[in-house]
Design a protein around this motif. Structure first.
Motif, PDB file in Angstrom:
ATOM      1  N   ILE A  17       1.075  -1.211   0.019  1.00 25.14           N
ATOM      2  CA  ILE A  17      -0.010  -0.054  -0.178  1.00 25.14           C
ATOM      3  C   ILE A  17       0.912   1.229   0.088  1.00 25.14           C
ATOM      4  N   ASP A  18       0.767   2.014  -0.970  1.00 25.96           N
ATOM      5  CA  ASP A  18       1.758   3.299  -1.153  1.00 25.96           C
ATOM      6  C   ASP A  18       1.400   4.321  -0.491  1.00 25.96           C
ATOM      7  N   GLU A  19       2.468   5.086  -0.373  1.00 26.33           N
ATOM      8  CA  GLU A  19       2.542   6.513   0.498  1.00 26.33           C
ATOM      9  C   GLU A  19       1.448   7.415   0.135  1.00 26.33           C
ATOM     10  N   GLN A  20       1.318   7.642  -1.188  1.00 25.08           N
ATOM     11  CA  GLN A  20       0.425   8.609  -1.630  1.00 25.08           C
ATOM     12  C   GLN A  20      -0.984   8.200  -1.266  1.00 25.08           C
ATOM     13  N   THR A  21      -1.446   7.020  -1.429  1.00 28.05           N
ATOM     14  CA  THR A  21      -2.795   6.463  -1.074  1.00 28.05           C
ATOM     15  C   THR A  21      -2.891   6.600   0.363  1.00 28.05           C
ATOM     16  N   MET A  22      -1.893   6.405   1.246  1.00 30.87           N
ATOM     17  CA  MET A  22      -2.282   6.358   2.735  1.00 30.87           C
ATOM     18  C   MET A  22      -2.410   7.798   3.138  1.00 30.87           C
ATOM     19  N   LYS A  23      -1.909   8.657   2.529  1.00 32.54           N
ATOM     20  CA  LYS A  23      -1.895  10.069   2.946  1.00 32.54           C
ATOM     21  C   LYS A  23      -3.224  10.713   2.452  1.00 32.54           C
ATOM     22  N   VAL A  24      -3.776  10.376   1.135  1.00 33.58           N
ATOM     23  CA  VAL A  24      -5.023  10.870   0.848  1.00 33.58           C
ATOM     24  C   VAL A  24      -6.242   9.952   1.469  1.00 33.58           C
ATOM     25  N   HIS A  25      -6.018   8.675   1.952  1.00 34.49           N
ATOM     26  CA  HIS A  25      -6.932   7.881   2.768  1.00 34.49           C
ATOM     27  C   HIS A  25      -7.051   8.364   3.976  1.00 34.49           C
ATOM     28  N   HIS A  26      -5.986   8.667   4.852  1.00 33.13           N
ATOM     29  CA  HIS A  26      -6.074   8.947   6.182  1.00 33.13           C
ATOM     30  C   HIS A  26      -6.366  10.690   6.198  1.00 33.13           C
ATOM     31  N   ASP A  27      -5.498  11.449   5.629  1.00 35.51           N
ATOM     32  CA  ASP A  27      -5.601  12.870   5.903  1.00 35.51           C
ATOM     33  C   ASP A  27      -6.882  13.579   5.048  1.00 35.51           C
ATOM     34  N   GLY A  28      -7.327  12.860   3.934  1.00 35.64           N
ATOM     35  CA  GLY A  28      -8.377  13.102   3.207  1.00 35.64           C
ATOM     36  C   GLY A  28      -9.810  12.562   3.475  1.00 35.64           C
ATOM     37  N   ASP A  32     -10.924  -2.447   3.378  1.00 34.52           N
ATOM     38  CA  ASP A  32     -11.731  -1.442   2.820  1.00 34.52           C
ATOM     39  C   ASP A  32     -11.505  -1.726   1.189  1.00 34.52           C
ATOM     40  N   VAL A  33     -12.754  -1.859   0.604  1.00 31.03           N
ATOM     41  CA  VAL A  33     -12.670  -1.776  -0.995  1.00 31.03           C
ATOM     42  C   VAL A  33     -13.164  -0.779  -1.517  1.00 31.03           C
ATOM     43  N   TRP A  34     -13.493   0.406  -0.766  1.00 25.00           N
ATOM     44  CA  TRP A  34     -13.841   1.520  -1.704  1.00 25.00           C
ATOM     45  C   TRP A  34     -12.486   1.719  -2.467  1.00 25.00           C
ATOM     46  N   GLU A  35     -12.718   2.436  -3.722  1.00 28.36           N
ATOM     47  CA  GLU A  35     -11.722   2.599  -4.647  1.00 28.36           C
ATOM     48  C   GLU A  35     -10.619   3.872  -4.234  1.00 28.36           C
ATOM     49  N   HIS A  36     -11.024   4.479  -3.232  1.00 28.63           N
ATOM     50  CA  HIS A  36      -9.861   5.458  -2.801  1.00 28.63           C
ATOM     51  C   HIS A  36      -8.934   4.731  -1.789  1.00 28.63           C
ATOM     52  N   ALA A  37      -8.945   3.462  -1.510  1.00 33.36           N
ATOM     53  CA  ALA A  37      -8.308   2.452  -0.741  1.00 33.36           C
ATOM     54  C   ALA A  37      -7.416   1.909  -1.596  1.00 33.36           C
ATOM     55  N   TYR A  38      -7.196   1.875  -2.912  1.00 35.30           N
ATOM     56  CA  TYR A  38      -6.443   1.385  -3.762  1.00 35.30           C
ATOM     57  C   TYR A  38      -6.245   1.760  -5.066  1.00 35.30           C
ATOM     58  N   TYR A  39      -6.880   2.759  -5.553  1.00 35.63           N
ATOM     59  CA  TYR A  39      -6.852   3.136  -7.068  1.00 35.63           C
ATOM     60  C   TYR A  39      -5.896   3.625  -7.516  1.00 35.63           C
ATOM     61  N   LEU A  40      -5.093   4.430  -6.648  1.00 33.97           N
ATOM     62  CA  LEU A  40      -3.712   5.183  -7.097  1.00 33.97           C
ATOM     63  C   LEU A  40      -2.847   4.360  -7.597  1.00 33.97           C
ATOM     64  N   LYS A  41      -2.626   3.009  -6.831  1.00 34.10           N
ATOM     65  CA  LYS A  41      -1.580   1.982  -6.997  1.00 34.10           C
ATOM     66  C   LYS A  41      -2.055   0.917  -7.935  1.00 34.10           C
TER      67      LYS A  41
END
Length: 203
Positions: free
Chosen positions: A19-30, A164-173
């Motif tokens: 799980i990539d850094e960008q996804t984690m930032k968007v997922h948690h902080d967004g 979590d299988v919302w697209e925001h959980a995985y789509y960037l990667k």
């Protein structure tokens, strides 16, 4: 404010490469921050701003109709994600041990068969939602799936593992390859936390 977003228990890049850094930032902080902000707005000035998120979700049916949907969506999002961050860890994955491993073998026949059932629930969830391993009302393990930010607690089950299988959980990667994300999720599952959740659910 009544509710706050918990910090991640690890660095944003700690779950790389799965799980990539960008996804984690968007997922948690967004996304998680947005759920908390909207939940606070929904309950501000009511008696419910002092309730625990779990109580809000368990007793959703008793809430006033004018805030129920907002609490269901955003309170559920807050509760689900607070659990989700704890259910993953760096240098984790592998197979469970101890009582939860025995319970999985008993319920599903083997760990591999559990993975198949859990993965199928995650991959076959149409649109956005979650797959869960729960202790059901009878005290047995079961795999269930919920839509959107719904949580098994609403149905009387106790979740001990969720994805979590919302697209925001995985789509960037992973783009549209949800199945690859689900497969790689097992490389970051924090089985020690799952064991704690299992023990708490069985009390």
């Amino acid at each position: 404010m009544a509710f706050t977003t918990p910090n991640l228990p690890y660095a944003y890049n700690a779950l790389e490469p799965y799980i990539d850094e960008q996804t984690m930032k968007v997922h948690h902080d967004g996304h998680h921050v947005a759920y908390v902000t909207k939940l606070n707005a929904a309950v501000q000035g009511t008696q419910y701003e002092n309730w625990e998120p779990l109580k809000l979700i368990k007793e959703l049916g008793s809430l006033p109709e004018n805030i129920r949907t907002a609490v269901r969506n955003n309170g559920g999002g807050h509760l689900n994600h607070t659990m989700f961050w704890q259910l993953m860890a760096p240098n984790a994955g592998g197979k469970p041990t101890g009582a939860v491993a025995q319970a999985i073998d008993s319920a599903f026949g083997s760990f591999d068969k559990f993975k198949e059932a859990f993965s199928a629930a995650a991959n076959n969830r149409f649109g956005s939602g979650w797959a869960w391993l729960v202790v059901n009302k009878s005290g047995a393990l079961e795999v269930v799936s919920t839509a959107n930010q719904d949580n098994p607690y609403t149905d009387g089950h106790t979740p001990i593992l969720g994805i979590d299988v919302w697209e925001h959980a995985y789509y960037l990667k992973y783009m549209n390859k949800r199945a690859d994300y689900v497969t790689n999720f097992f490389n970051v599952v924090n089985w020690s936390q799952v064991q704690k959740n299992f023990e708490a659910a069985k009390k």
